[in-house]
Design an enzyme around this catalytic site. Sequence first.
Site, short mmCIF file in Angstrom:
data_model
loop_
_atom_site.label_atom_id
_atom_site.label_comp_id
_atom_site.label_asym_id
_atom_site.label_seq_id
_atom_site.Cartn_x
_atom_site.Cartn_y
_atom_site.Cartn_z
N ASP A 34 0.84 -1.20 0.00
CA ASP A 34 0.00 0.00 0.00
C ASP A 34 0.88 1.25 0.00
O ASP A 34 0.62 2.21 -0.75
CB ASP A 34 -0.92 -0.03 1.23
CG ASP A 34 -1.74 1.24 1.37
OD1 ASP A 34 -2.67 1.44 0.57
OD2 ASP A 34 -1.44 2.04 2.28
N GLU A 69 -1.87 -5.57 -3.69
CA GLU A 69 -0.94 -4.73 -2.92
C GLU A 69 0.23 -5.56 -2.41
O GLU A 69 1.38 -5.09 -2.41
CB GLU A 69 -1.67 -4.05 -1.77
CG GLU A 69 -2.65 -2.97 -2.23
CD GLU A 69 -3.39 -2.31 -1.09
OE1 GLU A 69 -3.72 -1.13 -1.22
OE2 GLU A 69 -3.63 -2.98 -0.06
#
Length: 227
Positions: free
Chosen positions: A50, A122
Amino acid sequence: MQSFETLEKLLGYSFKNQELLIEALSHPSLRQHHEYKYDKDYERLEFLGDAVLNLVVTEILFRNFASYNEGNLAKIRSYLVCKETICVVGTKLTLKDYIIMTYGEEVAGGRDNPNNIENAMEALIAAIYLDSNIETTRNIIGKLWEEFIKIQNLTDYDPKTALQEWAQASSHHLPIYRLIKREGAAHSSTFTVLVKVKDYEQTGTGHSIKEAEKNAARDLLHRLQDV
């Protein structure tokens, strides 16, 4: 489950450490069932991924949108790193076919769960970063997110094309435009057009149908950045 080699070809990247790739694709349900003998899952990599995605996208926007202020850049970044966009990228990679999960999670619909696709995507970004370097990761993200970044470049001067490309990139039907109102004399009419993409609708006005369509498309694109 497809071979990881196929996924690597789609990514344009071959992992030196296959354990990182396996960890990035391991659903947390595996650790809850000892018979699967998995001691790692993708949650830690997801946390790192992220941050890496946000950094790379921020840098791409900073370099390519020199005339945009901080507020505009922040809105575009929010759109590029939002759950829906990440899921679209993961879906194009057919990532759901590679996620390793328990039988129980799979029969519960886990393979098609957008949260799982987003989390694995991610984690995959983090795995690439750890297996290579920031430059390689930047190039891969740039390629995977290219069509979404291109849409942002088109939004201001060709919003109809930008909206069409957004619809195609998101696997939606093409935008539908409909004239819903015409007001004023023939030589000074104001037109109102409704544009619809999937469940999203937006009206736009202008002194020609073409202008009204353009304004409707631009306003809808701006709304979509906030979704």
